[in-house]
Write a protein that holds these residues in place. Structure first.
Motif, PDB file in Angstrom:
ATOM      1  N   LYS A 193      31.392  69.964   4.457  1.00 44.42           N
ATOM      2  CA  LYS A 193      32.757  69.940   4.989  1.00 44.42           C
ATOM      3  C   LYS A 193      33.367  68.546   4.870  1.00 44.42           C
ATOM      4  CE  LYS A 193      32.033  73.772   8.208  1.00 44.42           C
ATOM      5  NZ  LYS A 193      31.924  74.182   9.621  1.00 44.42           N
ATOM      6  N   ARG A 206      22.296  72.566   9.126  1.00 41.97           N
ATOM      7  CA  ARG A 206      23.520  72.090   9.779  1.00 41.97           C
ATOM      8  C   ARG A 206      23.962  70.738   9.206  1.00 41.97           C
ATOM      9  NH1 ARG A 206      26.163  72.249  14.808  1.00 41.97           N
ATOM     10  NH2 ARG A 206      28.017  70.914  14.521  1.00 41.97           N
ATOM     11  N   HIS A 243      33.948  90.622  14.525  1.00 40.11           N
ATOM     12  CA  HIS A 243      34.057  89.673  13.403  1.00 40.11           C
ATOM     13  C   HIS A 243      34.460  90.431  12.137  1.00 40.11           C
ATOM     14  CE1 HIS A 243      32.135  86.746  16.036  1.00 40.11           C
ATOM     15  NE2 HIS A 243      31.161  87.611  16.255  1.00 40.11           N
ATOM     16  N   PHE A 251      30.251  78.850   3.953  1.00 37.90           N
ATOM     17  CA  PHE A 251      29.960  77.763   4.888  1.00 37.90           C
ATOM     18  C   PHE A 251      31.216  76.970   5.248  1.00 37.90           C
ATOM     19  CE2 PHE A 251      25.634  78.245   2.912  1.00 37.90           C
ATOM     20  CZ  PHE A 251      25.042  78.760   4.050  1.00 37.90           C
ATOM     21  N   ILE A 267      25.612  71.501   5.884  1.00 43.58           N
ATOM     22  CA  ILE A 267      26.925  72.143   6.060  1.00 43.58           C
ATOM     23  C   ILE A 267      27.962  71.118   6.513  1.00 43.58           C
ATOM     24  CG2 ILE A 267      28.213  73.813   7.454  1.00 43.58           C
ATOM     25  CD1 ILE A 267      25.587  75.509   7.467  1.00 43.58           C
ATOM     26  N   ASP A 268      27.590  70.237   7.448  1.00 37.25           N
ATOM     27  CA  ASP A 268      28.539  69.219   7.908  1.00 37.25           C
ATOM     28  C   ASP A 268      28.907  68.269   6.777  1.00 37.25           C
ATOM     29  OD1 ASP A 268      28.408  70.427  10.344  1.00 37.25           O
ATOM     30  OD2 ASP A 268      27.752  68.666  11.456  1.00 37.25           O
ATOM     31  N   ASP A 287      34.174  78.132   5.507  1.00 38.44           N
ATOM     32  CA  ASP A 287      35.002  78.968   6.389  1.00 38.44           C
ATOM     33  C   ASP A 287      34.297  79.347   7.689  1.00 38.44           C
ATOM     34  OD1 ASP A 287      36.959  78.911   4.462  1.00 38.44           O
ATOM     35  OD2 ASP A 287      36.509  80.904   3.653  1.00 38.44           O
ATOM     36  N   ASP A 288      33.044  78.915   7.853  1.00 45.04           N
ATOM     37  CA  ASP A 288      32.257  79.349   9.022  1.00 45.04           C
ATOM     38  C   ASP A 288      32.268  80.868   9.152  1.00 45.04           C
ATOM     39  OD1 ASP A 288      31.483  76.783   9.921  1.00 45.04           O
ATOM     40  OD2 ASP A 288      33.443  76.495  10.846  1.00 45.04           O
ATOM     41  N   THR A 289      32.123  81.549   8.022  1.00 40.49           N
ATOM     42  CA  THR A 289      32.144  83.013   7.996  1.00 40.49           C
ATOM     43  C   THR A 289      31.028  83.568   8.888  1.00 40.49           C
ATOM     44  OG1 THR A 289      32.981  82.999   5.735  1.00 40.49           O
ATOM     45  CG2 THR A 289      31.959  85.044   6.512  1.00 40.49           C
ATOM     46  N   PRO A 313      24.134  78.135  11.250  1.00 39.86           N
ATOM     47  CA  PRO A 313      24.800  78.024  12.555  1.00 39.86           C
ATOM     48  C   PRO A 313      25.722  79.180  12.894  1.00 39.86           C
ATOM     49  CG  PRO A 313      25.420  76.199  11.088  1.00 39.86           C
ATOM     50  CD  PRO A 313      24.357  76.961  10.408  1.00 39.86           C
ATOM     51  N   GLN A 314      26.320  79.818  11.878  1.00 38.83           N
ATOM     52  CA  GLN A 314      27.268  80.902  12.169  1.00 38.83           C
ATOM     53  C   GLN A 314      26.616  82.278  12.098  1.00 38.83           C
ATOM     54  OE1 GLN A 314      26.981  79.255   9.253  1.00 38.83           O
ATOM     55  NE2 GLN A 314      28.295  80.092   7.643  1.00 38.83           N
TER      56      GLN A 314
END
Length: 360
Positions: free
Chosen positions: A201, A194, A88, A12, A197-198, A14-16, A33-34
């Protein structure tokens, strides 16, 4: 051979890119989200395999799955997966529990010459991780709530703050009965994921995390109870703006700028926006009372007519001022009485913006 992972935190952070091989109906209920949904089984196939599993066990279900995977179906799935893997390079794949579906997809990709690691524990484990992190961060992060009456510019201030959780941005909604945006709102689970995750971060840095004062619902998205509790106890910054300034800001955001959303409307943007505004006003009819609603609706129709015929939004100003004083301000004042948090600073929009800019 690729290395599978259970390091959900890094995925999460790294927005993998994630390839979700669950059925579309599962993805629609909640995802990340990703993630992109490229299912191994479509909804009907999943239903048939699930029925066979309950009837005759795993071996029979797997046999049916391979029977459904005709040459054409496999070719289509592999083409989509290979295209995703090519775009990707760091992608991982997952199913619900990191079991049969994700391992089957991984095996099929490997046979076609592509290695893609899978997420151990799958969606279920990642979702559990995010819920645990949400609990921890709501308890541990230094939240500061930016509050103030409707139209004070709280959302603009949140977006100016260096470290902020933009709840309305995540919800794709401005929070009031009139708060629709050009984007559809996410599913509740997607909203919660989301938010978590935010916060994850934001927890990597230092200093306060600003969040806009919100009621329980932002459109149809409900704030997680643990976040509601943390916000209720957090210190606050209050934005104090006059009724007229707030009304002008609302008309700019909800009328002048909102016309762009209706640029392609068959009946024209002004008429389409006017219909939506009347529908939104109707949603608070019971709270206004029938008589006051009729009065404000007549005022709104006149403002809509001015917009269509003369392109002016000025007639909306007194209408919005009336809505603020008759309804929104009283509702907000009632909620504020229940908030025990310390007041760190109070001032008008420019003063609060300056306070934020100088490091709070």
């Amino acid at each position: 051979m690729c290395q599978n992972t259970a390091d959900y935190r890094q995925l999460f952070l790294d927005d993998t890119p994630l390839m979700d091989v669950r059925a579309p109906v599962e993805f629609a209920r909640g995802a990340f989200p990703q993630a992109r949904n490229l299912p191994l089984l479509d909804d009907r196939q999943r239903e048939l395999v699930g029925t066979e599993y309950r009837r005759a066990g795993q071996a029979a279900a797997v046999a049916l799955g391979w029977k459904l995977a005709t040459e054409g179906v496999l070719a289509q799935r592999l083409a989509q997966w290979r295209a995703f893997a090519t775009r990707h390079r760091a992608a991982h794949l997952y199913c619900f529990r990191g079991g049969l579906r994700s391992r089957t997809a991984q095996q099929l990709l490997r046979q076609s010459g592509i290695e893609m690691p899978l997420v151990e524990g799958g969606y279920k484990a990642m979702r559990a991780f995010l819920l645990q992190q949400l609990e921890a961060h709501c308890a541990g992060l230094p939240l500061v709530v930016i509050g103030g009456h409707t139209g004070s510019g709280k959302t603009d201030l949140i977006r100016r703050a260096g470290r902020a959780l933009d709840l309305e941005g995540i919800a794709h909604h401005r929070g009031s009965s009139f708060g629709r945006t050009r984007h559809a709102q996410p599913a509740q689970i997607d909203f919660e994921n989301r938010v978590s995750i935010d916060l994850l971060k934001l927890a990597q840095g230092r200093g306060p995390v600003f969040v806009e004062d919100e009621s329980r619902l932002i459109g149809r998205c409900a704030l997680p109870p643990v976040l509601q509790q943390a916000m209720a106890a957090a210190p606050r910054v209050l934005v104090l703006e006059s009724v007229e300034k707030r009304a002008r800001r609302i008309v700019r955001d909800y009328v002048a700028d909102a016309l762009e959303r209706f640029a392609d409307a068959d009946q024209g943007p002004e008429l389409a926006l006017g219909e939506e505004l009347r529908e939104s006003l109707g949603r608070i009819r019971k709270r206004l009372g029938d008589l006051r609603h009729r009065q404000l609706d007549a005022q709104l129709q006149e403002a809509n007519r001015e917009l269509r015929e003369n392109g002016t939004t000025e007639a909306f100003i007194p209408l919005v001022m009336a809505l603020l004083t008759d309804y929104y301000d009283g509702a907000y004042d009632y909620l504020m009485q229940k908030q025990p948090g310390e007041i760190l600073f109070r001032g008008d929009f420019d003063e609060v913006a300056q306070w934020l800019a100088t490091g709070s």
